[in-house]
Design an enzyme around this catalytic site. Structure first.
Site, PDB file in Angstrom:
ATOM      1  N   LYS A 188     -20.851 -13.554   3.640  1.00 28.84           N
ATOM      2  CA  LYS A 188     -22.242 -13.175   3.901  1.00 28.84           C
ATOM      3  C   LYS A 188     -22.933 -12.562   2.695  1.00 28.84           C
ATOM      4  CE  LYS A 188     -23.205 -11.188   7.972  1.00 28.84           C
ATOM      5  NZ  LYS A 188     -22.966 -10.138   8.984  1.00 28.84           N
ATOM      6  N   GLY A 198     -14.787  -2.813   0.360  1.00 29.80           N
ATOM      7  CA  GLY A 198     -16.091  -2.160   0.480  1.00 29.80           C
ATOM      8  C   GLY A 198     -16.276  -1.062  -0.555  1.00 29.80           C
ATOM      9  N   ARG A 246       0.814  -1.222   0.000  1.00 32.44           N
ATOM     10  CA  ARG A 246       0.000   0.000   0.000  1.00 32.44           C
ATOM     11  C   ARG A 246       0.847   1.271   0.000  1.00 32.44           C
ATOM     12  NH1 ARG A 246      -5.457  -1.455   3.446  1.00 32.44           N
ATOM     13  NH2 ARG A 246      -6.338  -2.612   1.713  1.00 32.44           N
ATOM     14  N   GLY A 267     -10.813  -7.830  -0.124  1.00 26.13           N
ATOM     15  CA  GLY A 267      -9.541  -8.103   0.547  1.00 26.13           C
ATOM     16  C   GLY A 267      -9.191  -9.577   0.548  1.00 26.13           C
TER      17      GLY A 267
HETATM   18  P1  ADP Z   1     -13.812 -10.491   0.299  1.00 25.80           P
HETATM   19  O1  ADP Z   1     -12.918  -9.963   1.403  1.00 25.80           O
HETATM   20  O2  ADP Z   1     -13.028 -10.972  -0.883  1.00 25.80           O
HETATM   21  O3  ADP Z   1     -14.905  -9.532  -0.059  1.00 25.80           O
HETATM   22  P2  ADP Z   1     -15.485 -11.903   2.178  1.00 25.80           P
HETATM   23  O4  ADP Z   1     -14.884 -11.092   3.281  1.00 25.80           O
HETATM   24  O5  ADP Z   1     -16.891 -11.655   1.809  1.00 25.80           O
HETATM   25  O6  ADP Z   1     -14.547 -11.804   0.876  1.00 25.80           O
HETATM   26  O7  ADP Z   1     -15.408 -13.447   2.556  1.00 25.80           O
HETATM   27  C1  ADP Z   1     -14.204 -14.103   2.790  1.00 25.80           C
HETATM   28  C2  ADP Z   1     -14.374 -15.197   3.800  1.00 25.80           C
HETATM   29  O8  ADP Z   1     -15.432 -16.081   3.443  1.00 25.80           O
HETATM   30  C3  ADP Z   1     -13.134 -16.043   3.897  1.00 25.80           C
HETATM   31  O9  ADP Z   1     -12.565 -15.871   5.179  1.00 25.80           O
HETATM   32  C4  ADP Z   1     -13.638 -17.481   3.708  1.00 25.80           C
HETATM   33  O10 ADP Z   1     -13.061 -18.401   4.619  1.00 25.80           O
HETATM   34  C5  ADP Z   1     -15.109 -17.341   3.969  1.00 25.80           C
HETATM   35  N1  ADP Z   1     -15.892 -18.395   3.323  1.00 25.80           N
HETATM   36  C6  ADP Z   1     -16.050 -18.628   2.018  1.00 25.80           C
HETATM   37  N2  ADP Z   1     -16.803 -19.721   1.787  1.00 25.80           N
HETATM   38  C7  ADP Z   1     -17.136 -20.213   2.993  1.00 25.80           C
HETATM   39  C8  ADP Z   1     -17.915 -21.326   3.447  1.00 25.80           C
HETATM   40  N3  ADP Z   1     -18.491 -22.160   2.587  1.00 25.80           N
HETATM   41  N4  ADP Z   1     -18.060 -21.492   4.784  1.00 25.80           N
HETATM   42  C9  ADP Z   1     -17.470 -20.661   5.646  1.00 25.80           C
HETATM   43  N5  ADP Z   1     -16.726 -19.598   5.299  1.00 25.80           N
HETATM   44  C10 ADP Z   1     -16.559 -19.372   3.995  1.00 25.80           C
HETATM   45 MG    MG Z   2     -13.268  -9.823   3.522  1.00 25.45          MG
END
Ligand code: ADP
Ligand code: MG
Length: 367
Positions: free
Chosen positions: A175, A343, A38, A320
């Protein structure tokens, strides 16, 4: 609509003091920076200014000190690294040590702009926050977005405004409720949506599949059912990998037995998702396909990441954890754009604007 001013719109910066809002929210371990990406990412903007004779003062947040000075979140390690990469550039103390930052207190914003001649925002990852250092300075100072911010805005808005078709969005992560807004906005512009990660279970449940003890958001079932009924192409997994009721590794179809937990998309789904990515001309990916931090459940995310690297499509990754997964697989150089804002990238895709951008558009030098 007025456009967002860029560095060239600042006019002559020689001898002027320029406040640069950066995103130096670096990962730290025992007070040491574990990845200075960064800081290096801000250098094009910083050197553009210093080469033209500006006196640059950077300001950033680091962690979540919640409005109190806390040595754990001191900018000292960042300042030391910055001094090596860009000698002579100043760095203010952690903006979030002052409660006025997150509260968008005009008194704190006034303190920040005191003695400053111009403002540059290069902190894309914070542009969705109406914090004092982001929306305050452009009210009075000639302002611009930095090079990093400019690239983010160009890429992400091009996905919204004129993507090459087929345009596919691949969504996963933890989520669905976090991402519902962007799912709805993307459904308007994409040709197909691909859904994996924990969020797939709420969709599978909405189709009437038993999902065992997998992560599930009961209050989102109706929304998922409505989205599935819109007549758009939504690809859901056809197989799931996880653990059975005894905690043993297992592969399932879309109907999970009692007590089972799904932690990854299965090999059939990963292959099908790859095919969709390979045939697309634009792909946006946000959210891992499974709990990739555990090697047993990384295969789905790895296969999708590899397809992102291999496809001829224009590829953009936001989030992230998705970016971390890509880096873990050594594929981060093989996609066209990895967004520095989780975000912020989702909100820009959803709404087409961010508080930080709106503020720059209102700056005295904007036209
Ligand atoms: P990003 O940061 O790329 O936007 P998120 O923060 O929404 O992604 O989600 C990432 C998390 O989701 C990871 O820590 C991963 O372990 C979790 N994850 C993905 N699939 C599953 C699953 N089937 N069950 C539990 N956790 C999950
Ligand atoms: Mg995340």
């Amino acid at each position: 609509m007025t456009s967002i001013p860029v560095l060239e719109d600042l006019g002559d910066v020689a001898g002027r003091r320029v406040l640069v809002r950066t995103d130096f929210n670096v990962p730290l371990h025992d007070g040491e920076i574990t990845d200075d990406f960064r800081i290096r990412a801000a250098l094009p903007t910083i050197t553009w200014l210093t080469e033209r004779g500006a006196q640059v003062v950077c300001a950033s947040h680091l962690g979540r000190p919640k409005g109190e000075a806390n040595p754990k979140y001191s900018m000292d390690p960042v300042r030391a690294r910055l001094a090596e990469l860009a000698p002579g550039v100043e760095l203010l103390e952690n903006l979030r040590f002052d409660p006025g930052e997150e509260r968008n207190d005009p008194a704190f914003a006034a303190k920040l702009v005191k003695g400053v001649d111009a403002y540059v925002d290069d902190a894309f990852g914070a542009a969705h926050r109406a914090h004092a250092s982001i929306v305050g300075p452009p009210k009075t100072l000639p302002s611009a977005m930095g090079r990093l911010m400019q690239r983010e805005v160009e890429v992400l808005l091009s996905l919204r405004d004129d993507p090459k078709h087929p345009f596919v969005a691949v969504l996963g992560g933890a989520k669905i409720s976090d991402k519902l807004g962007v799912v709805e906005a993307l459904l308007e512009v994409v040709d197909a949506l691909v859904i994996g990660g924990a969020m797939c279970f709420t969709f599978l449940a909405a189709q009437g599949n038993p999902i065992g003890d997998s992560l599930f958001e009961p209050d989102q079932v109706d929304t998922c059912r409505r989205l599935l009924g819109l007549g758009k192409t939504i690809h859901l997994p056809e197989d799931i990998v996880g653990v059975d009721a005894n905690g043993d590794y297992a592969t399932f179809g879309t109907r999970l037995p009692d007590g089972a937990k799904g932690f990854d998309i299965g090999p059939g789904s990963a292959a099908a998702f790859s095919d969709v990515i390979m045939e697309a001309r634009t792909v946006f990916w946000n959210g891992p396909m499974g709990m990739f931090e555990d090697e047993r459940f990384a295969a789905g995310t790895r296969t999708v990441a590899q397809a992102m690297a291999d496809t001829k499509a224009f590829t953009v990754v936001g989030g992230g954890d998705s970016a971390a997964a890509l880096a873990q697989f050594g594929l981060d150089d093989d996609v066209d754009h990895v967004s520095t804002g989780g975000g912020a990238s989702l909100e820009l895709l959803e709404l087409g604007d961010l508080p930080g951008l709106a503020a720059l558009r209102e700056a005295p030098n904007a036209h």
